[in-house]
Motif scaffolding. Structure first.
Motif, PDB file in Angstrom:
ATOM      1  N   UNK A 133       0.801  -1.228   0.000  1.00 16.28           N
ATOM      2  CA  UNK A 133       0.000   0.000   0.000  1.00 16.28           C
ATOM      3  C   UNK A 133       0.834   1.279   0.000  1.00 16.28           C
ATOM      4  N   UNK A 134       2.144   1.161   0.074  1.00 20.22           N
ATOM      5  CA  UNK A 134       3.007   2.350   0.107  1.00 20.22           C
ATOM      6  C   UNK A 134       3.705   2.542  -1.233  1.00 20.22           C
ATOM      7  N   UNK A 135       3.596   3.758  -1.771  1.00 20.98           N
ATOM      8  CA  UNK A 135       4.286   4.083  -3.030  1.00 20.98           C
ATOM      9  C   UNK A 135       5.307   5.185  -2.752  1.00 20.98           C
ATOM     10  N   UNK A 136       6.598   4.900  -2.920  1.00 19.73           N
ATOM     11  CA  UNK A 136       7.612   5.932  -2.672  1.00 19.73           C
ATOM     12  C   UNK A 136       7.483   7.093  -3.657  1.00 19.73           C
ATOM     13  N   UNK A 137       7.821   8.296  -3.209  1.00 18.32           N
ATOM     14  CA  UNK A 137       7.857   9.444  -4.123  1.00 18.32           C
ATOM     15  C   UNK A 137       9.073   9.330  -5.025  1.00 18.32           C
ATOM     16  N   UNK A 138       8.934   9.912  -6.217  1.00 17.86           N
ATOM     17  CA  UNK A 138      10.085   9.886  -7.131  1.00 17.86           C
ATOM     18  C   UNK A 138      11.086  10.967  -6.744  1.00 17.86           C
ATOM     19  N   UNK A 139      12.344  10.702  -7.054  1.00 17.39           N
ATOM     20  CA  UNK A 139      13.377  11.724  -6.898  1.00 17.39           C
ATOM     21  C   UNK A 139      13.912  11.877  -5.491  1.00 17.39           C
ATOM     22  N   UNK A 140      13.558  10.971  -4.583  1.00 14.88           N
ATOM     23  CA  UNK A 140      14.084  11.047  -3.211  1.00 14.88           C
ATOM     24  C   UNK A 140      15.353  10.201  -3.111  1.00 14.88           C
ATOM     25  N   UNK A 141      16.271  10.627  -2.252  1.00 13.25           N
ATOM     26  CA  UNK A 141      17.521   9.873  -2.168  1.00 13.25           C
ATOM     27  C   UNK A 141      17.500   8.814  -1.060  1.00 13.25           C
ATOM     28  N   UNK A 142      16.352   8.613  -0.435  1.00  9.96           N
ATOM     29  CA  UNK A 142      16.277   7.573   0.599  1.00  9.96           C
ATOM     30  C   UNK A 142      16.437   6.182  -0.002  1.00  9.96           C
ATOM     31  N   UNK A 143      16.921   5.260   0.837  1.00  8.99           N
ATOM     32  CA  UNK A 143      16.856   3.839   0.476  1.00  8.99           C
ATOM     33  C   UNK A 143      15.561   3.295   1.086  1.00  8.99           C
ATOM     34  N   UNK A 144      14.638   2.855   0.231  1.00 10.09           N
ATOM     35  CA  UNK A 144      13.363   2.332   0.721  1.00 10.09           C
ATOM     36  C   UNK A 144      13.512   0.825   0.961  1.00 10.09           C
ATOM     37  N   UNK A 145      13.220   0.393   2.185  1.00  6.43           N
ATOM     38  CA  UNK A 145      13.435  -1.002   2.541  1.00  6.43           C
ATOM     39  C   UNK A 145      12.104  -1.648   2.931  1.00  6.43           C
ATOM     40  N   UNK A 146      11.673  -2.634   2.152  1.00  2.86           N
ATOM     41  CA  UNK A 146      10.467  -3.396   2.512  1.00  2.86           C
ATOM     42  C   UNK A 146      10.874  -4.492   3.487  1.00  2.86           C
ATOM     43  N   UNK A 147      10.362  -4.423   4.711  1.00  2.00           N
ATOM     44  CA  UNK A 147      10.742  -5.415   5.709  1.00  2.00           C
ATOM     45  C   UNK A 147       9.928  -6.699   5.486  1.00  2.00           C
ATOM     46  N   UNK A 148      10.553  -7.847   5.791  1.00  2.00           N
ATOM     47  CA  UNK A 148       9.805  -9.085   5.546  1.00  2.00           C
ATOM     48  C   UNK A 148       9.433  -9.732   6.875  1.00  2.00           C
TER      49      UNK A 148
END
Ligand code: AMP
Ligand code: MG
Length: 340
Positions: free
Chosen positions: A325-340
């Protein structure tokens, strides 16, 4: 004098995105209301023919709760308790005390409503910001043991030196109350944003999900991503929401009860998704102080919520129930981590 930094996130206080409603049916008609309460610009939106009346009731409720929880208002139960009176506490204060005690116990004391004198010493109550001395903080920390308060007693007297604030849960309690009022008054579709607290009722009138922007704590007039939600609360705690600068140091408003200083858990923000608004608010503050490892352990042990954490080292941690349900914004320098 410390320099006061005004948070720049006011634009994103209205941190939910609506798509314009179409059609002329009653169910699609949107009514909106802005209320200023609890030091916060609150935005309420409800749909349908019954929305206007429900908004009137919701506005009254928000002003009532503001007065109920205000520790600086001489007539409030909280003020009277804090000033040594024995108070026959209302069922609402009792309910909030129980919620706080439950999260206090399960989080190792990270949510602690007894921090009021310390929060006040930092100036976060009256905006007279200053850095307290280590001795002052050490003395004030002597009075923050929740077990010293007998919350089961209807006639409550706080021990000398013990004072309460429900600042960490009041807005979540209020958003839950407003949603309950909407539901009781025939509204089936609504969304409210009370500062960092968003809560929805039902789905959008067209049957689709709500889209809620999660603020980027490093660029507070932008979002780091969007959550697609059904009926739930989305509550964010973050150092960026209130802070001041003194001698080049930034001091924010979420206090670590172990030290009496602003929490330095490695997080910039903690967002909680949970059906109960008051619990979501309690957890957002507690998880902010617990940090990444503590939040994961708490989630694994107790569950009942999902989360997004933004870490100081540039990661966005998304709990497993939110990955779809989460969509990251474009152009951000974060590392997006999907936890399992
Ligand atoms: P929130 O924005 O929900 O995280 O709540 C933060 C507010 O709760 C602060 O402005 C303080 O008034 C109060 N507060 C700060 N630290 C704590 C804490 N560790 N436990 C309980 N309340 C706190
Ligand atoms: Mg909170």
């Amino acid at each position: 004098m410390p320099q006061i930094l005004k948070p720049t996130c006011l634009a994103l206080v209205l941190c939910f995105i609506f798509s314009a409603c179409s059609g002329g049916e009653d169910a699609d008609i949107k009514s909106e209301r802005q209320v200023f309460a609890m030091d916060t610009l609150m935005q309420l939106s409800a749909y349908g023919a019954k929305a206007e009346k429900a908004l009137d009731l919701a506005e009254d409720e928000l002003l009532r709760l503001e007065a109920l929880f205000d520790p600086e208002l001489e007539t409030s139960e909280v003020y009277r308790l804090n000033n040594g009176e024995t108070v026959y506490i209302s069922s609402e204060i009792s309910k909030v005390l129980e919620l706080c005690y439950s999260v206090y116990s399960t989080s190792g004391g990270m949510l602690n409503p007894l921090l009021y004198p310390i929060i006040k010493a930092w100036g976060f109550i009256d905006y007279e910001y200053s850095v307290p001395s280590d001795d002052d903080i050490a003395a004030l920390l002597d009075n923050v043991t929740f077990s010293s308060v007998d919350i089961t007693n209807d006639a409550l007297t706080l021990p000398s030196g013990v004072q309460l604030t429900f600042g960490a849960v009041a807005k979540g309690y209020a958003s839950q109350s407003v949603i309950d009022i909407f539901a009781k008054n025939g509204v089936t579709s609504a969304i409210v944003s009370l500062g960092g607290n968003v809560q929805s009722l039902g789905l959008k009138p067209d049957g689709s999900n709500w889209n809620v922007a999660v603020i980027d704590p490093e660029a507070t007039n932008t979002s780091l991503g969007t959550l697609s939600i059904g009926e739930t609360a989305v509550v964010t705690s973050g150092g960026y929401q209130r802070y001041f600068e003194d001698s080049g140091e930034i001091y924010h408003h979420i206090i670590d009860p172990r030290t009496g200083y602003p929490s330095d858990s490695g997080l910039l923000s903690a967002t909680i998704v949970c059906v109960d608004g008051a619990l979501a608010d309690a957890l957002s503050t507690a998880m902010f102080v617990l940090g990444e490892t503590g939040t994961l352990a708490y989630y694994n042990e107790f569950g009942g919520f999902e989360y997004i954490l933004v870490t100081q080292d540039g990661r966005v941690l998304i709990s497993k129930g939110l990955t779809d349900s989460f969509t990251p914004s474009e152009g951000k320098s974060y590392e997006y981590v999907n936890l399992s």
